[in-house]
Design a protein around this motif. Structure first.
Motif, PDB file in Angstrom:
ATOM      1  N   GLY A 270     148.310 -19.593  29.516  1.00 56.42           N
ATOM      2  CA  GLY A 270     146.870 -18.772  29.374  1.00 56.42           C
ATOM      3  C   GLY A 270     146.422 -18.071  28.607  1.00 56.42           C
ATOM      4  O   GLY A 270     145.965 -18.334  27.713  1.00 56.42           O
ATOM      5  N   GLY A 271     147.228 -16.686  27.956  1.00 56.15           N
ATOM      6  CA  GLY A 271     147.644 -15.840  27.929  1.00 56.15           C
ATOM      7  C   GLY A 271     147.735 -16.136  25.880  1.00 56.15           C
ATOM      8  O   GLY A 271     146.760 -15.928  25.211  1.00 56.15           O
ATOM      9  N   THR A 272     148.265 -17.250  25.807  1.00 58.80           N
ATOM     10  CA  THR A 272     148.836 -17.882  24.507  1.00 58.80           C
ATOM     11  C   THR A 272     147.461 -18.490  23.908  1.00 58.80           C
ATOM     12  O   THR A 272     146.901 -18.878  23.020  1.00 58.80           O
ATOM     13  CB  THR A 272     150.086 -18.930  24.718  1.00 58.80           C
ATOM     14  N   ALA A 273     147.022 -19.278  24.900  1.00 56.86           N
ATOM     15  CA  ALA A 273     145.534 -20.188  24.865  1.00 56.86           C
ATOM     16  C   ALA A 273     144.231 -18.925  24.227  1.00 56.86           C
ATOM     17  O   ALA A 273     143.703 -19.453  23.326  1.00 56.86           O
ATOM     18  CB  ALA A 273     145.173 -20.995  26.255  1.00 56.86           C
ATOM     19  N   GLN A 347     154.861 -14.037  19.247  1.00 60.34           N
ATOM     20  CA  GLN A 347     154.531 -13.861  17.837  1.00 60.34           C
ATOM     21  C   GLN A 347     152.816 -13.285  17.753  1.00 60.34           C
ATOM     22  O   GLN A 347     152.255 -12.346  17.144  1.00 60.34           O
ATOM     23  CB  GLN A 347     154.235 -15.260  16.828  1.00 60.34           C
ATOM     24  N   GLY A 348     152.415 -13.982  18.591  1.00 60.15           N
ATOM     25  CA  GLY A 348     150.902 -13.183  18.752  1.00 60.15           C
ATOM     26  C   GLY A 348     150.767 -12.111  19.055  1.00 60.15           C
ATOM     27  O   GLY A 348     150.042 -10.902  18.401  1.00 60.15           O
ATOM     28  N   ALA A 349     151.388 -11.061  20.166  1.00 57.24           N
ATOM     29  CA  ALA A 349     151.027  -9.991  20.377  1.00 57.24           C
ATOM     30  C   ALA A 349     151.763  -9.424  19.515  1.00 57.24           C
ATOM     31  O   ALA A 349     151.419  -8.325  18.949  1.00 57.24           O
ATOM     32  CB  ALA A 349     152.214  -9.636  21.752  1.00 57.24           C
ATOM     33  N   LEU A 420     145.103  -4.455  23.001  1.00 47.71           N
ATOM     34  CA  LEU A 420     146.012  -4.260  22.683  1.00 47.71           C
ATOM     35  C   LEU A 420     147.221  -4.624  23.360  1.00 47.71           C
ATOM     36  O   LEU A 420     148.242  -4.899  23.245  1.00 47.71           O
ATOM     37  CB  LEU A 420     146.537  -3.169  20.989  1.00 47.71           C
ATOM     38  N   VAL A 421     147.142  -3.349  24.563  1.00 42.29           N
ATOM     39  CA  VAL A 421     148.093  -3.294  25.907  1.00 42.29           C
ATOM     40  C   VAL A 421     148.509  -4.961  26.493  1.00 42.29           C
ATOM     41  O   VAL A 421     149.887  -5.169  26.459  1.00 42.29           O
ATOM     42  CB  VAL A 421     147.781  -1.858  27.032  1.00 42.29           C
ATOM     43  N   THR A 422     147.195  -5.753  26.593  1.00 39.14           N
ATOM     44  CA  THR A 422     147.390  -6.823  27.820  1.00 39.14           C
ATOM     45  C   THR A 422     148.071  -7.363  26.786  1.00 39.14           C
ATOM     46  O   THR A 422     148.856  -8.305  27.148  1.00 39.14           O
ATOM     47  CB  THR A 422     146.625  -7.301  28.186  1.00 39.14           C
ATOM     48  N   ASN A 423     148.427  -7.351  26.009  1.00 46.18           N
ATOM     49  CA  ASN A 423     148.167  -8.633  24.552  1.00 46.18           C
ATOM     50  C   ASN A 423     150.172  -8.654  24.736  1.00 46.18           C
ATOM     51  O   ASN A 423     150.682  -9.795  24.475  1.00 46.18           O
ATOM     52  CB  ASN A 423     147.887  -8.933  22.846  1.00 46.18           C
ATOM     53  N   ILE A 424     150.757  -7.067  24.808  1.00 44.14           N
ATOM     54  CA  ILE A 424     151.907  -7.321  24.915  1.00 44.14           C
ATOM     55  C   ILE A 424     152.010  -6.985  26.089  1.00 44.14           C
ATOM     56  O   ILE A 424     153.326  -8.082  26.285  1.00 44.14           O
ATOM     57  CB  ILE A 424     152.508  -5.656  24.058  1.00 44.14           C
TER      58      ILE A 424
END
Length: 459
Positions: A270-273, A347-349, A420-424
């Motif tokens: 879900g995060g990647t999408a 990679q996205g994060a 910024l934080v949640t992507n990581i």
């Protein structure tokens, strides 16, 4: 199935939900809770059917890689509460397949719970990250044994748990919380190997909330976060009783990490999408503000946008690879490939900050200092703002200002900081994604290639 209004009514169940230290009895009085509640209600209405026995069509497990691919647009369109409900159910499905042989006693409970949750049309949130105490110590070595959620009493009809789960999105708005171990447990830590479903209104549950919602600001200055916000919670379990039918793991330390790994997989998908969609959005904002600033043909601006395009395209390719290499459970349910999902999420994060830096460099300081939209309402100010925020006859001051507000809201204010934080951290931190990647990478093949390049035998 429930209507949106029935969903709202269902939240009036005596739950202990707090915001800024206050016990909240009516969510509609708090914008930080009311807005996401209304979004969730709209999600109920969107899929509602009055047909007898109808079930929400999006909460279905994919039966092929193509089904999984078709689910991606739905994941992006779902409200977050429905999304985490889907992830919670898929986590149970995948985890059940992984413990079926060695812990078969839990499978009927899991299957019955999934069926009832779908039939009752409830929303389920994921509760995995513990308070953890001293990170250098394991759960059983903590000064405070409640640093990780644990069983403090076992009864014939269930267990009593104590502890807290942190960073839980939308917990206050759901009906059940899916509690699971946050990490691998070892012998002697059986009390911490607990996975269960907890009603939000169960006695002993307390939920605090934080939010990036602009609760006291002009929503026009926050075009994204004023419409799409979600509260994050600490969920406190103060001796909460869990009946047997809601217990999916109890003391089997060898399986403690199964639920976390299964959840991480779906969270990262879900995060990647979302990251793929977000990366394209950043490209679009960069191009729009470059055009509005008149800098779209300057070489360094074009190069930065090119890098952003390459980043967005690589993320999309990684998502596609995760789907193409999907795996099936013994029951025929499909889930994305672990390695491609984790590599893409990582990679996205890692690159998110660089892409945002490019956007800010292209946009300029007005990302932070552009006039508020209420300034444009002032009859004295508006002509000046139109004059000095405009960059030509084709770019009005209001138009350019709105783009600046969109950039600030999504990347340089509370919502941007949240991203910024949640992507990581969502789906586990960067280390967890590196760990999964190494576990699934074909290192033997890489070594054979290296041996061959060095002219050495590969024995």
């Amino acid at each position: 199935m429930l209507t949106g209004q029935q969903y709202k009514d269902s939240l009036q169940d005596g739950r202990k939900v707090y915001f800024e230290g206050r016990l909240i009895e009516d969510f509609s009085t708090e914008p930080g809770l009311a807005v996401p509640m209304n979004v969730a209600a709209e999600g109920y209405d969107k899929y509602f059917s009055a047909e007898p026995g109808a079930l929400n069509p999006v909460i279905t497990a994919p039966r092929s890689a193509e089904d999984l691919r078709e689910k991606i647009p739905e994941l992006l369109e779902m409200d977050l509460l429905l999304n985490v409900t889907y992830q919670s159910i898929m986590t149970l499905i995948v985890a059940a397949s992984r413990i079926a042989t060695s812990a078969p006693q839990f499978i009927p409970r899991i299957e019955a719970y999934i069926e009832k949750a779908r039939r009752d049309d409830i929303r389920i949130t994921e509760c995995i990250t513990d308070a953890k105490g001293n990170r250098s110590k394991s759960p059983s070595q903590q000064d405070d044994p409640d640093a990780y959620v644990r069983v403090v009493e076992r009864r014939e009809d269930g267990v009593v748990i104590r502890g807290a789960k942190l960073h839980i999105s939308a917990a206050a708005l759901g009906h059940h919380m899916m509690v699971m171990p946050t990490k691998t447990m070892k012998p002697g830590e059986e009390d911490y190997a607990i996975a269960c479903a907890v009603p939000v209104n169960a006695p002993g549950v307390h939920i605090t909330n934080t939010t990036y919602h602009p609760t006291d600001r002009d929503p026009r200055d926050f075009p994204v976060s004023s419409e799409k916000s979600v509260p994050d919670s600490m969920c406190i379990f103060d001796d909460v009783f869990i009946p047997n039918e809601h217990i999916f793991l109890d003391g089997q330390v060898e399986h403690a990490a199964v639920f976390a790994h299964s959840l991480g997989l779906w969270e990262r998908l879900g995060g990647t999408a979302f990251m793929v969609e977000q990366a394209d959005e950043l490209v679009g904002l960069a191009q729009l503000i470059a055009e509005a600033n008149g800098t779209q043909k300057i070489s360094h601006v074009r190069e930065k946008i090119d890098e952003m395009i390459i980043h967005a395209t690589l993320l999309r390719a990684g998502l596609e690879a995760a789907i193409m290499h999907a795996h099936a459970t013994p029951e025929g349910f499909y889930y994305p490939d672990d390695m491609y999902t984790n590599v893409t999420k990582y990679q996205g994060a890692v690159q998110f900050g660089t892409m945002v830096r490019h956007l800010h460099d292209i946009a300029g300081g007005a990302v932070l200092t552009a006039p508020s939209m209420s300034d444009f309402d002032n009859e004295t100010l508006r002509p000046f703002l139109e004059k000095y925020m405009s960059t030509g006859d084709e770019v009005s001051g209001e138009y350019r200002t709105k783009i600046f507000h969109a950039i600030r809201d999504t990347t340089a204010d509370a919502y941007g900081g949240w991203h910024l934080v949640t992507n990581i951290q969502s789906g586990g931190g960067l280390f967890a994604q590196r760990l999964v990647t190494r576990r699934h990478y074909d290192m033997d093949r890489a070594k054979r290639l290296a041996f061959r390049a060095a002219g050495l035998p590969s024995s």
